[in-house]
Design an enzyme around this catalytic site. Structure first.
Site, PDB file in Angstrom:
ATOM      1  N   ARG A  64      11.594  -5.218   5.136  1.00 25.56           N
ATOM      2  CA  ARG A  64      11.303  -3.791   4.923  1.00 25.56           C
ATOM      3  C   ARG A  64      12.215  -2.904   5.777  1.00 25.56           C
ATOM      4  O   ARG A  64      12.486  -3.178   6.930  1.00 25.56           O
ATOM      5  CB  ARG A  64       9.855  -3.475   5.281  1.00 25.56           C
ATOM      6  CG  ARG A  64       9.596  -1.960   5.253  1.00 25.56           C
ATOM      7  CD  ARG A  64       8.157  -1.587   5.337  1.00 25.56           C
ATOM      8  NE  ARG A  64       7.409  -2.329   6.322  1.00 25.56           N
ATOM      9  CZ  ARG A  64       6.082  -2.412   6.323  1.00 25.56           C
ATOM     10  NH1 ARG A  64       5.394  -1.788   5.408  1.00 25.56           N
ATOM     11  NH2 ARG A  64       5.463  -3.107   7.257  1.00 25.56           N
ATOM     12  N   ARG A  83     -10.598  -0.006   8.287  1.00 31.18           N
ATOM     13  CA  ARG A  83     -10.220  -1.411   8.498  1.00 31.18           C
ATOM     14  C   ARG A  83     -11.335  -2.171   9.190  1.00 31.18           C
ATOM     15  O   ARG A  83     -11.114  -3.293   9.645  1.00 31.18           O
ATOM     16  CB  ARG A  83      -8.959  -1.487   9.363  1.00 31.18           C
ATOM     17  CG  ARG A  83      -7.770  -0.931   8.645  1.00 31.18           C
ATOM     18  CD  ARG A  83      -6.478  -1.381   9.253  1.00 31.18           C
ATOM     19  NE  ARG A  83      -5.433  -0.523   8.739  1.00 31.18           N
ATOM     20  CZ  ARG A  83      -4.221  -0.933   8.465  1.00 31.18           C
ATOM     21  NH1 ARG A  83      -3.881  -2.177   8.659  1.00 31.18           N
ATOM     22  NH2 ARG A  83      -3.337  -0.082   8.010  1.00 31.18           N
ATOM     23  N   ARG A 129      -0.986  -9.355  12.893  1.00 32.09           N
ATOM     24  CA  ARG A 129      -1.624  -8.328  12.049  1.00 32.09           C
ATOM     25  C   ARG A 129      -2.440  -8.978  10.929  1.00 32.09           C
ATOM     26  O   ARG A 129      -3.516  -8.496  10.570  1.00 32.09           O
ATOM     27  CB  ARG A 129      -0.547  -7.404  11.458  1.00 32.09           C
ATOM     28  CG  ARG A 129      -0.016  -6.403  12.482  1.00 32.09           C
ATOM     29  CD  ARG A 129       1.374  -5.910  12.164  1.00 32.09           C
ATOM     30  NE  ARG A 129       1.511  -5.227  10.903  1.00 32.09           N
ATOM     31  CZ  ARG A 129       2.682  -4.972  10.314  1.00 32.09           C
ATOM     32  NH1 ARG A 129       3.809  -5.350  10.897  1.00 32.09           N
ATOM     33  NH2 ARG A 129       2.732  -4.329   9.177  1.00 32.09           N
ATOM     34  N   LYS A 138       0.832  -1.216   0.000  1.00 29.88           N
ATOM     35  CA  LYS A 138       0.000   0.000   0.000  1.00 29.88           C
ATOM     36  C   LYS A 138       0.866   1.266   0.000  1.00 29.88           C
ATOM     37  O   LYS A 138       0.692   2.164  -0.820  1.00 29.88           O
ATOM     38  CB  LYS A 138      -0.935   0.021   1.225  1.00 29.88           C
ATOM     39  CG  LYS A 138      -1.871  -1.165   1.310  1.00 29.88           C
ATOM     40  CD  LYS A 138      -2.797  -1.081   2.508  1.00 29.88           C
ATOM     41  CE  LYS A 138      -2.115  -1.234   3.854  1.00 29.88           C
ATOM     42  NZ  LYS A 138      -1.515  -2.551   4.098  1.00 29.88           N
ATOM     43  N   ARG A 196      10.547  -0.847  11.464  1.00 31.79           N
ATOM     44  CA  ARG A 196       9.384  -0.575  12.318  1.00 31.79           C
ATOM     45  C   ARG A 196       9.318  -1.565  13.472  1.00 31.79           C
ATOM     46  O   ARG A 196       9.668  -2.728  13.322  1.00 31.79           O
ATOM     47  CB  ARG A 196       8.099  -0.671  11.490  1.00 31.79           C
ATOM     48  CG  ARG A 196       7.700   0.643  10.894  1.00 31.79           C
ATOM     49  CD  ARG A 196       6.593   0.536   9.897  1.00 31.79           C
ATOM     50  NE  ARG A 196       5.477  -0.325  10.269  1.00 31.79           N
ATOM     51  CZ  ARG A 196       4.402  -0.504   9.495  1.00 31.79           C
ATOM     52  NH1 ARG A 196       4.320   0.133   8.342  1.00 31.79           N
ATOM     53  NH2 ARG A 196       3.427  -1.297   9.868  1.00 31.79           N
TER      54      ARG A 196
END
Ligand code: AP5
Length: 305
Positions: A210, A175, A250, A99, A239
Site C-alpha cells: 500500500r 472495534r 493488528r 475499507k 504508513r
C-alpha cells in the site's frame, strides 16, 4: 500508558460519564459512555431497542443477512421512517481488507461523509498533541487506542453539520463492544453494517504494497492499483504501521474483538466478498445500498399514502 488490548476500557469510560465538556485539543469535546460492565447484556438491550427502530425486525426470527455474493434480491431491514433521512453506514473488516478503498467509491456515488477512525487518529498524531502521542504508541504496537480518545474524536466528527445533513460512512469504528455501546448511548444508529471478508494470506500482501498520495489522499497499491503517472509515484508515502510485523499484531487485535462487534449488529450486517477486484467489491456494496434506499423509498411512499 495502557492501550486497549482486548478492550473493555471501563474505568476510563466510566470516569467520562456525565462529565461536562473538558478542555482538550478539540473544543466542546465531551464523552458519554455506558456504565454497564457486561457487554453481553448490553448487546441484548441494543438489539431489543433496534426492533422498534427497524421495521420488519422480529426478535423471534433473527435477520442475520446472508453473504452478498449473488445478484439475487436480498432482504434488508428497512428503516421505518416517513421522512427521508440520510444514510448511516458502518464498514468493518481486517487491516487492509479494503475499507478505505471502498469508502472512496461509496462517497463518490452516495455523497456520504467518510469518517475514518484511523484517519482521525493520524491527524491527531500530526497535530503533535498528547492524545496523538498516546495514540501513536498504541498504533505502533498494533493495539487499539483507548476509548477515551477514540470515542471523543468519532463523536465530534459525527456531530458536525455535514455528517448530519449528508449522512455518514463510519470506517474502522466500532472495534470493540465498548465502542459500539458508547456509540449507541450517544444516539448514533447505523442503517447497515458492511463486513469485508478477505482471507488472511491476501491481507499481508495488501498492507506491504500500500502507498498513499499525500496530495489527493488516494490509496494505491504497487501491484493492484499502481499510480497513474511517474509524478504521482514519486510523491507516494507509506504508513508507519504498514509493515509485515505490525500488520500481524493488528490482525491479532482484530481477531480478539471482531466477534463481539459483529454480535451487536447482526440484524443489519451484510458480508461482502472483499477478495475480488475493487470494482467487483463495490458492485456488491452498491447493490446493497441501492436496495436499502429503494426499500426506504417504498416504505415512505406507503406511509404517505
Ligand atoms: P486504520 O487506519 O483504520 O487501519 P486498518 O483497520 O488496519 O485498516 P487499513 O487502513 O490498514 O486498511 P483498509 O481496510 O482501509 O484497506 P485499504 O482500502 O487501504 O487503523 C490503524 C490503527 O489505528 C489501528 O491498528 C489502531 O491502532 C488504531 N485505530 C483505528 N481505529 C480505531 C478504533 N476504532 N479504536 C481504537 N483504535 C483504533 O486497502 C489496503 C491496500 O489494498 C491498498 O493498497 C489498496 O490499494 C489495496 N486494495 C484494496 N482493495 C483491493 C482489492 N479489492 N483488490 C486488490 N487490492 C486492493
Amino acid at each position: 500508558m495502557a492501550c486497549n488490548v482486548n478492550v473493555v476500557h471501563q474505568a476510563a469510560m466510566a470516569s467520562a460519564i456525565g462529565q461536562p465538556n473538558k478542555p482538550s485539543q478539540r473544543p466542546n469535546a465531551s464523552l458519554s459512555a455506558p456504565s454497564n460492565s457486561k457487554p453481553k447484556s448490553c448487546c441484548k438491550l441494543l438489539l431489543s431497542s433496534q426492533s422498534s427502530f427497524i421495521s420488519g425486525f422480529s426478535p423471534s426470527r433473527p435477520q442475520t443477512l446472508t453473504p452478498f455474493r449473488s445478484s439475487r434480491a436480498q432482504n434488508f431491514p428497512v428503516v421505518g421512517s416517513a421522512k427521508a433521512e440520510p444514510l448511516r453506514i458502518m464498514i468493518s473488516g481486517a487491516p487492509a481488507s479494503g475499507k478505505g478503498t471502498q469508502c472512496q467509491l461509496i462517497t463518490q456515488k452516495y455523497g456520504l461523509v467518510h469518517v475514518a477512525a484511523g484517519d482521525l487518529l493520524r491527524a491527531e498524531i500530526a497535530s503533535g498533541s498528547e492524545n496523538g502521542r498516546r495514540a501513536r504508541e498504541c498504533m505502533e504496537q498494533g493495539q487499539l487506542v483507548p476509548d477515551e480518545i477514540v470515542v471523543m474524536m468519532v463523536k465530534e466528527r459525527l456531530l458536525q453539520p455535514d455528517s448530519k445533513e449528508k449522512g455518514w460512512l463510519l470506517d474502522g469504528y466500532p472495534r470493540s463492544s465498548s465502542q459500539a455501546i458508547a456509540l449507541k448511548e450517544l444516539g448514533f444508529k447505523p442503517d447497515l453494517f458492511i463486513l469485508l471478508e478477505v482471507p488472511e494470506e491476501i491481507l499481508v500482501e495488501r498492507v506491504v504494497g500500500r502507498r498513499l498520495d499525500p496530495i489527493t489522499g488516494k490509496i494505491y497499491h504497487l501491484k493492484y492499483s499502481p499510480p497513474e503517472t511517474q509524478e504521482i509515484a514519486s510523491r507516494l508515502t507509506q504508513r508507519f504501521d504498514d509493515t509485515e510485523e505490525k500488520v500481524k499484531l493488528r490482525l491479532n487485535t482484530h481477531h480478539q474483538n471482531v466477534e463481539a462487534v459483529l454480535s451487536m449488529y447482526e440484524d443489519i450486517t451484510i458480508k461482502v466478498n472483499g477478495s475480488v477486484n475493487k470494482e467487483d467489491v463495490f458492485t456488491q456494496i452498491d447493490s446493497a445500498l441501492t436496495q436499502l434506499l429503494d426499500k426506504r423509498q417504498a416504505t415512505s411512499e406507503s406511509l404517505a399514502a
